[in-house]
Every structure is written in C-alpha cells, then in structure tokens.
Design a protein around this motif. Structure first.
Motif, short mmCIF file in Angstrom:
data_model
loop_
_atom_site.label_atom_id
_atom_site.label_comp_id
_atom_site.label_asym_id
_atom_site.label_seq_id
_atom_site.Cartn_x
_atom_site.Cartn_y
_atom_site.Cartn_z
N LYS A 174 11.96 29.71 24.31
CA LYS A 174 11.30 30.22 25.51
C LYS A 174 12.27 30.92 26.47
CE LYS A 174 7.49 26.93 25.32
NZ LYS A 174 6.71 25.88 26.00
N SER A 175 13.55 30.74 26.25
CA SER A 175 14.54 31.40 27.10
C SER A 175 14.91 32.80 26.60
CB SER A 175 15.80 30.54 27.16
OG SER A 175 16.34 30.37 25.84
N ALA A 176 14.38 33.18 25.45
CA ALA A 176 14.75 34.46 24.82
C ALA A 176 14.24 35.65 25.63
CB ALA A 176 14.21 34.52 23.41
N ASN A 177 15.02 36.75 25.60
CA ASN A 177 14.55 38.03 26.11
C ASN A 177 13.70 38.67 25.02
OD1 ASN A 177 15.93 38.05 28.67
ND2 ASN A 177 17.83 38.37 27.53
N LEU A 178 12.41 38.72 25.23
CA LEU A 178 11.48 39.04 24.16
C LEU A 178 10.69 40.31 24.46
CD1 LEU A 178 10.35 38.02 21.44
CD2 LEU A 178 8.63 36.74 22.74
N ILE A 179 10.83 41.30 23.59
CA ILE A 179 10.05 42.52 23.66
C ILE A 179 8.86 42.36 22.72
CG2 ILE A 179 10.04 45.02 23.36
CD1 ILE A 179 13.10 44.93 23.65
N VAL A 180 7.65 42.60 23.22
CA VAL A 180 6.44 42.43 22.43
C VAL A 180 5.79 43.80 22.22
CG1 VAL A 180 4.24 41.21 22.23
CG2 VAL A 180 6.12 40.19 23.54
N GLY A 181 5.46 44.10 20.97
CA GLY A 181 4.89 45.41 20.67
C GLY A 181 3.78 45.34 19.64
N CYS A 182 2.85 46.30 19.74
CA CYS A 182 1.79 46.48 18.74
C CYS A 182 1.63 47.98 18.53
CB CYS A 182 0.48 45.82 19.18
SG CYS A 182 -0.26 46.56 20.65
N GLY A 220 4.98 29.45 28.77
CA GLY A 220 6.28 29.19 29.38
C GLY A 220 7.34 30.24 29.15
N TYR A 221 7.02 31.34 28.47
CA TYR A 221 7.98 32.43 28.27
C TYR A 221 8.04 33.26 29.55
CZ TYR A 221 8.05 31.30 23.30
OH TYR A 221 8.20 30.65 22.09
N ARG A 222 9.25 33.49 30.05
CA ARG A 222 9.40 34.18 31.33
C ARG A 222 10.17 35.50 31.22
NH1 ARG A 222 5.77 31.64 32.08
NH2 ARG A 222 5.33 30.06 33.69
N ASN A 223 10.88 35.72 30.15
CA ASN A 223 11.63 36.96 29.98
C ASN A 223 10.88 37.87 28.99
OD1 ASN A 223 13.76 35.92 31.63
ND2 ASN A 223 14.49 34.76 29.86
N LEU A 224 9.73 38.35 29.45
CA LEU A 224 8.84 39.11 28.58
C LEU A 224 8.91 40.60 28.91
CD1 LEU A 224 5.68 36.81 28.62
CD2 LEU A 224 7.29 37.10 26.75
N TYR A 225 8.94 41.40 27.84
CA TYR A 225 8.98 42.86 27.98
C TYR A 225 7.91 43.46 27.06
CZ TYR A 225 13.46 41.81 30.14
OH TYR A 225 14.44 41.30 30.96
N TRP A 226 7.23 44.45 27.58
CA TRP A 226 6.11 45.06 26.86
C TRP A 226 6.47 46.47 26.42
CZ3 TRP A 226 2.44 48.64 29.54
CH2 TRP A 226 1.42 49.08 28.69
N LEU A 227 6.25 46.79 25.14
CA LEU A 227 6.48 48.13 24.62
C LEU A 227 5.34 49.03 25.09
CD1 LEU A 227 8.20 50.02 22.86
CD2 LEU A 227 6.76 49.36 20.91
N ASN A 228 5.58 49.79 26.13
CA ASN A 228 4.55 50.61 26.77
C ASN A 228 4.07 51.71 25.81
OD1 ASN A 228 2.95 52.12 28.48
ND2 ASN A 228 4.38 52.04 30.18
#
Length: 320
Positions: free
Chosen positions: A205-213, A230-238
């Motif tokens: 849950k501490s990972a810097n995570l980029i999420v994409g589809c 509980g994931y707080r370092n979330l990044y979205w592939l716009n």
C-alpha cells in the motif's frame, strides 16, 4: 426490446454491481427475467405513472442479466402488452442506468480534482517508471492485454471476459454479439471478484502506483477501490493507452498501444479511427491492404448468396 435494454445499459453502467462494459468501462451481471404472458383486459395505472391497458401477468420466464432495468425477476410483475408502452418503460429504466453511470463518472473524476489520485500523461508515466521506480498496474481485460502491455507492469484486470457456459450466460453472449459485438469485437465482460485481493497480495500500500486501462475510465474505477483499501500514492494514466504515443512507454508486443482496444469486423476492414490515422501515416500500401480485405468480404458475401440460391433450387427440384 428486453435484449436491447440489456446490451445498451450494460455498455453504460460500470462497477461491481453492473454488467458488461464493452470498450471503455467494464461491468458485472445481476439476474433479471423476461416473461411470457397471458393477457387480461383490465385497465389501471402502472407503478411508474404510465397508464396501460391490457395488462398481463407471466406464467413462464427466461433469464438475462441486467440490474435495475426491465427487471422483473423473482416476482409476478404486470407486463404492458402494447409495444409502445414497453418502449416507454424500458427507456425510463435505461435513462436511470445512464444517470447512474454519469454520476459514477463524476465521482471518479472528482478523485483527481480532490487530489486523491494524481493525473499523469503517458510521457510523464514513462519517465516516472524509468527514473523513479513507480509500479504500473494494468487493469485491462485479457483481450486487450494480450496484444500489448507496458514492460514489467502488473496485470490484474478489474473486468475480464466472461467464460461461463451456463445457459443464461450463453444467451447474454449471443445478445452481446448480435447487438454489435461482431462489429466491435468486444466480448461479454464480468467484474473480477479477485481484483482487490490480488492487488493487496502483490502490491504494497506504500507503493507509488500508476493505474492504466485502454481509455481511462476503468482505471479511475479501480483507483476508487484502491483508495478505499488504503492506497494513497495513486496515479492515473490520463486518457488511457489510447493516448499513448510511440516511445512514451516501454512496451512488450508488436502492436501500438492504441490498437489494443479495437477488434471484430471493424478492425478487419480498417474502419476505426486509429487505423485511419495509421493509413494516413503509412500511405497507399496500408490502404491497399484494407481495400483488399473489404473486397474479399464483398466477394465472400456474394458467393454465400449465390450458393444459397443454388441450394434452394436444388431442394426445389428434389421436391418435384
């Protein structure tokens, strides 16, 4: 009419409680029922205010999937005999599903506005992965992931192809195919119940995570679940993989990222926006290939009808 409602609303509603996101957002199924009816000649107002005559109750039923619209499951519900009244009721239910979908989209987009999820372009995501050791979570279904994916990414689909073979699912697959799946190549999808358990098991849950589809909507839906977990370092592939240009992300696979979301007859004939753009880049060679495919389809259809005519004449002669 019920089949039409199922497919249109299924394409519109995304989330663990909805059914079949083809393209942009995925969906899951809930049971509903279509009915065969015996009519009476009473007149009374329906529950949603539409006055209807010749109301009939069902004695037999067949199942399909779709929550909340044309939903007459597990109860004897009056069914409007006149097709115009049925269209009104179905349109009202479909409007509710579209309304829910728009509300969900606003809720997901608000995550970015509120700072819960940070937006990254494809180029920024590529730099983050290479220079800062960010992890990339690919939430696309297997049909898209198998064509091309980000190198060293983690693949956990939030929706995937429904491989069930029970009669109800087969009926939904047939309906999905007949209502446009043959053209778009989008199969029937269902929500992946293992999505969050698999994410928690593989990604801290501490990972810097980029999420994409593929188009950016399912990844926003995934971010909502991840934030709640509980994931707080979330990044979205716009814009999803459709917005990725060559060289933005290191890939595995021979196709461009934006080709992963197309399929079916539209891809075969080259009648998609991404293929038109590719034809403009590559010139006459690519266009000639697509034209040859179109010509082949036309010839195959002509041969089919010619063969059907000849077969009809043959059987007619046998009868005589």
């Amino acid at each position: 009419m019920a089949a039409i409602c199922v497919n249109v609303a299924a394409a519109a509603v995304t989330g663990p409680k909805a059914s079949a996101l083809q393209g942009g957002a995925g969906a899951t199924a809930a049971a509903a029922t279509t009915t065969t009816t015996t009519t009476t000649t009473r007149t009374r107002p329906s529950r949603n205010g539409v006055h209807a005559s010749h109301i009939s109750c069902s004695s037999s039923s067949s199942t399909f999937a779709a929550p909340g619209f044309c939903n007459i499951a597990r109860r004897r519900t009056p069914t409007i005999r006149h097709s115009s009244s049925r269209k009104i009721l179905c349109a009202q239910d479909l409007a509710e599903q579209i309304k829910e979908m728009k509300a969900a989209e606003k809720r997901w987009e608000s995550q970015v506005k509120e700072g819960k999820v940070k937006s990254l372009t494809a180029k920024e995501a590529g730099y983050a992965i290479q220079l800062s050791n960010y992890s990339f979570l690919d939430v696309r279904p297997s049909t898209e992931h198998s064509k091309v994916y980000v190198k060293d990414s983690i693949w956990i689909p939030i929706y995937d192809v429904d491989k069930s073979l029970d009669p109800g699912t087969l009926l939904k697959k047939l309906s999905n195919f007949s209502m446009g799946g043959w053209w778009s190549g989008l199969p029937l999808m269902k929500y992946n119940e293992r999505f969050m358990p698999d994410v928690v098991a593989q990604i801290p849950k501490s990972a810097n995570l980029i999420v994409g589809c593929q188009k950016g909507l399912r990844s926003l839906a995934a971010c909502e679940q991840l934030y709640k977990a509980g994931y707080r370092n979330l990044y979205w592939l716009n814009g999803g993989f459709d917005a990725v240009q060559e060289g933005d992300l290191e890939k595995e696979g021979s196709q461009p990222f934006n080709f992963a979301g197309i399929g079916g007859m539209s891809e075969f004939l080259g009648w998609t926006d991404v293929q038109r753009a590719e034809a403009a880049k590559q010139g006459m060679t690519y266009r000639a290939l697509l034209f040859a495919r179109l010509l082949g389809v036309i010839l195959a259809v002509d041969l089919f009808f010619l063969g059907a005519q000849q077969l009809g004449h043959y059987f007619q002669q046998l009868r005589q």
